[in-house]
Scaffold this active site. Structure first.
Site, PDB file in Angstrom:
ATOM      1  N   TYR A 150     -11.686 -16.414  24.305  1.00 53.49           N
ATOM      2  CA  TYR A 150     -12.653 -15.647  23.165  1.00 53.49           C
ATOM      3  C   TYR A 150     -13.428 -17.368  22.870  1.00 53.49           C
ATOM      4  O   TYR A 150     -14.261 -17.339  22.230  1.00 53.49           O
ATOM      5  CB  TYR A 150     -11.937 -15.252  22.397  1.00 53.49           C
ATOM      6  CG  TYR A 150     -12.082 -14.002  21.589  1.00 53.49           C
ATOM      7  CD1 TYR A 150     -13.217 -12.995  21.772  1.00 53.49           C
ATOM      8  CD2 TYR A 150     -10.697 -12.860  22.578  1.00 53.49           C
ATOM      9  CE1 TYR A 150     -13.472 -11.711  22.184  1.00 53.49           C
ATOM     10  CE2 TYR A 150     -11.453 -11.031  23.169  1.00 53.49           C
ATOM     11  CZ  TYR A 150     -12.218 -11.191  22.081  1.00 53.49           C
ATOM     12  OH  TYR A 150     -12.408  -9.440  22.335  1.00 53.49           O
ATOM     13  N   ASP A 213     -16.755  -6.844  13.666  1.00 55.73           N
ATOM     14  CA  ASP A 213     -15.359  -7.866  14.915  1.00 55.73           C
ATOM     15  C   ASP A 213     -15.687  -9.518  15.194  1.00 55.73           C
ATOM     16  O   ASP A 213     -16.120  -9.485  13.962  1.00 55.73           O
ATOM     17  CB  ASP A 213     -16.680  -7.249  16.516  1.00 55.73           C
ATOM     18  CG  ASP A 213     -14.997  -6.585  17.437  1.00 55.73           C
ATOM     19  OD1 ASP A 213     -14.020  -8.237  17.429  1.00 55.73           O
ATOM     20  OD2 ASP A 213     -15.389  -6.020  18.637  1.00 55.73           O
ATOM     21  N   GLY A 242     -15.644  -9.764  10.932  1.00 60.87           N
ATOM     22  CA  GLY A 242     -14.729  -8.600  10.452  1.00 60.87           C
ATOM     23  C   GLY A 242     -13.550  -8.433  11.585  1.00 60.87           C
ATOM     24  O   GLY A 242     -13.918  -8.073  12.430  1.00 60.87           O
ATOM     25  N   ASP A 243     -12.176  -8.094  10.756  1.00 57.53           N
ATOM     26  CA  ASP A 243     -11.257  -6.956  11.637  1.00 57.53           C
ATOM     27  C   ASP A 243     -10.984  -5.899  11.005  1.00 57.53           C
ATOM     28  O   ASP A 243     -10.902  -5.618  10.203  1.00 57.53           O
ATOM     29  CB  ASP A 243     -10.474  -7.965  12.517  1.00 57.53           C
ATOM     30  CG  ASP A 243      -9.769  -8.216  12.040  1.00 57.53           C
ATOM     31  OD1 ASP A 243      -8.218  -7.693  11.069  1.00 57.53           O
ATOM     32  OD2 ASP A 243      -9.243  -9.841  11.126  1.00 57.53           O
ATOM     33  N   PHE A 244     -10.396  -5.112  12.375  1.00 54.94           N
ATOM     34  CA  PHE A 244      -9.727  -3.647  11.624  1.00 54.94           C
ATOM     35  C   PHE A 244      -8.509  -4.022  11.070  1.00 54.94           C
ATOM     36  O   PHE A 244      -7.999  -3.117   9.888  1.00 54.94           O
ATOM     37  CB  PHE A 244     -10.043  -2.762  12.331  1.00 54.94           C
ATOM     38  CG  PHE A 244      -9.361  -3.442  13.545  1.00 54.94           C
ATOM     39  CD1 PHE A 244      -7.559  -3.710  14.154  1.00 54.94           C
ATOM     40  CD2 PHE A 244     -10.246  -3.134  15.203  1.00 54.94           C
ATOM     41  CE1 PHE A 244      -7.775  -4.316  14.865  1.00 54.94           C
ATOM     42  CE2 PHE A 244      -9.890  -3.523  15.966  1.00 54.94           C
ATOM     43  CZ  PHE A 244      -8.858  -3.729  16.328  1.00 54.94           C
ATOM     44  N   ARG A 259     -10.782   3.547  21.203  1.00 53.32           N
ATOM     45  CA  ARG A 259      -9.874   2.732  22.239  1.00 53.32           C
ATOM     46  C   ARG A 259      -9.431   0.862  21.792  1.00 53.32           C
ATOM     47  O   ARG A 259      -9.167   0.680  22.366  1.00 53.32           O
ATOM     48  CB  ARG A 259     -10.865   2.171  23.333  1.00 53.32           C
ATOM     49  CG  ARG A 259     -11.646   2.653  24.037  1.00 53.32           C
ATOM     50  CD  ARG A 259     -12.217   2.588  25.297  1.00 53.32           C
ATOM     51  NE  ARG A 259     -12.211   3.790  26.552  1.00 53.32           N
ATOM     52  CZ  ARG A 259     -12.915   3.208  28.162  1.00 53.32           C
ATOM     53  NH1 ARG A 259     -13.704   2.540  28.043  1.00 53.32           N
ATOM     54  NH2 ARG A 259     -13.337   4.202  28.676  1.00 53.32           N
ATOM     55  N   HIS A 262      -4.803   3.311  20.722  1.00 55.95           N
ATOM     56  CA  HIS A 262      -4.174   3.216  21.978  1.00 55.95           C
ATOM     57  C   HIS A 262      -3.056   1.896  21.295  1.00 55.95           C
ATOM     58  O   HIS A 262      -2.185   1.682  22.683  1.00 55.95           O
ATOM     59  CB  HIS A 262      -4.606   3.950  23.005  1.00 55.95           C
ATOM     60  CG  HIS A 262      -5.860   2.739  23.997  1.00 55.95           C
ATOM     61  ND1 HIS A 262      -5.659   3.217  24.957  1.00 55.95           N
ATOM     62  CD2 HIS A 262      -6.011   2.064  23.102  1.00 55.95           C
ATOM     63  CE1 HIS A 262      -6.920   2.011  25.367  1.00 55.95           C
ATOM     64  NE2 HIS A 262      -7.033   1.575  24.536  1.00 55.95           N
ATOM     65  N   ASP A 263      -3.600   0.543  21.647  1.00 56.24           N
ATOM     66  CA  ASP A 263      -3.717  -1.085  21.811  1.00 56.24           C
ATOM     67  C   ASP A 263      -2.282  -1.800  21.230  1.00 56.24           C
ATOM     68  O   ASP A 263      -1.657  -2.096  21.666  1.00 56.24           O
ATOM     69  CB  ASP A 263      -4.757  -1.932  21.637  1.00 56.24           C
ATOM     70  CG  ASP A 263      -5.842  -1.762  22.906  1.00 56.24           C
ATOM     71  OD1 ASP A 263      -5.550  -1.722  24.195  1.00 56.24           O
ATOM     72  OD2 ASP A 263      -6.977  -2.270  22.818  1.00 56.24           O
TER      73      ASP A 263
END
Length: 355
Positions: A150, A213, A242-244, A259, A262-263
């Site tokens: 990244y 994101d 941001g992020d979840f 998606r 599942h990670d």
């Protein structure tokens, strides 16, 4: 004198499985060498010698690769003279394997070549150890690998291109799986390039959609923005950093997780869903897009292979619709609907609400 017992022939199905990785590698090599693009851009049919000269490769090996691609129905072969053959792309190759095509899945092929295929080479270790194989494959942890990717624009765009190229083929089925017209605001958590957001705004022109994101993803998302002709309502889409895993998610009546679940391991999923439930208003919804395993976990084959992919790459797994329902119920969600989708590249959909 008695003859030795004649061994049975190896079943075709078993032989196909043994050789399947060679087919994938033939496809990956041809894409990375640019063969499909050269044939697409050429004004005339090309011979193996022509292609070899353009990619600076051995002509005999190139001819073998191209004949294999013909057998895989990715190229067509036309006889010019008694010992001369010319090649062209099939419709599938032109549509999905050329960089200029809007339907190209080339990003995911490159992602598979660079990351997935080497990691899968350590599947045996993943099964024995029950852990990801980044260190065994690349000499660094998954966290360090992703940080490295990244912070490197080329690697970041390659990964985002992989996710974008596959998402484009699934978003329409997910966006139309349920009637979402009652939601006026939406936040796609971990929404990456905005493929889902731009798809939603085509079907729901009155919906304001935020893509949430990481900073580096938001900075690169403009590379994948559709043209005004491709998406008339793209002004309804915005991006926020941001992020979840953060507790103060952007406010929205509908959250999307495509998606994502599942990670992650069970405890991480609990964190994500707790944040979503807390930030949703009463009556707000959560749309989840994941592959469903059948109740007996005998299929679908693609989903089982994806689930097998997880111990190699991540700490997650694929689940049945019933398993997702149980997880969502545990977090307080109600009115849980699941739907198997057709023509969605394997993705299925779940919609639930906060009471």
């Amino acid at each position: 004198m008695a003859l030795n017992k004649i061994p049975p022939p190896i079943p075709d199905k078993l032989q196909n499985l043994i050789f399947a990785f060679r087919e994938s590698q033939a496809l990956f090599a041809a894409y990375e060498l640019g063969i499909f693009d050269l044939l697409h851009d050429s004004k005339t049919l090309l011979s193996a010698e022509d292609i070899a000269a353009k990619i600076n490769a051995d002509s005999d090996a190139t001819a073998r690769l191209m004949d294999t691609l013909v057998a895989l129905e990715l190229l067509e072969k036309t006889q010019e003279y008694a010992t001369s053959w010319l090649y062209s792309n099939t419709k599938i190759a032109s549509q999905f394997l050329t960089k200029s095509s809007p339907d190209s899945v080339g990003g995911y092929i490159t992602h598979s070549t660079k990351l997935v295929y080497p990691l899968f080479g350590n599947l045996q270790s993943a099964v024995r150890e029950g852990s990801t194989q980044w260190m065994n494959t690349f000499g660094m942890s998954s966290e360090d690998m992703w940080k490295s990717s990244y912070h490197n624009e080329e690697a970041r765009l390659r990964f985002l291109g992989a996710m974008h190229s596959t998402s484009r083929h699934t978003c329409h089925a997910v966006a139309t799986a349920f009637d979402l017209s009652n939601f006026h605001s939406c936040c796609d958590l971990g929404g990456g390039t905005g493929a889902m957001a731009y798809t939603l705004c085509q079907y729901y022109p009155n919906m304001k959609i935020t893509v949430c994101d990481l900073q580096s993803v938001v900075e690169s998302a403009h590379h994948f923005q559709p043209t005004p002709e491709e998406c008339l309502n793209q002004a309804n889409v915005s991006y926020v950093v941001g992020d979840f895993f953060q507790t103060d998610l952007p406010k929205a009546e509908l959250y999307v997780l495509q998606r994502i679940l599942h990670d992650w391991s069970a405890d991480k999923i609990d964190s994500i869903l707790t944040n979503v439930f807390t930030c949703l208003p009463s009556g707000g919804g959560l749309l989840i897009a994941e592959m469903f395993l059948s109740d007996d976990k005998r299929g679908p084959k693609r989903t089982l292979l994806q689930s097998l992919n997880m111990p190699v790459l991540t700490s997650g797994k694929e689940r049945t619709a019933a398993e997702y329902k149980e997880i969502l119920k545990k977090h307080g969600f109600e009115d849980i609907q699941t739907k198997k989708l057709q023509d969605s590249a394997g993705l299925d959909a779940t919609l639930c609400r906060k009471p």
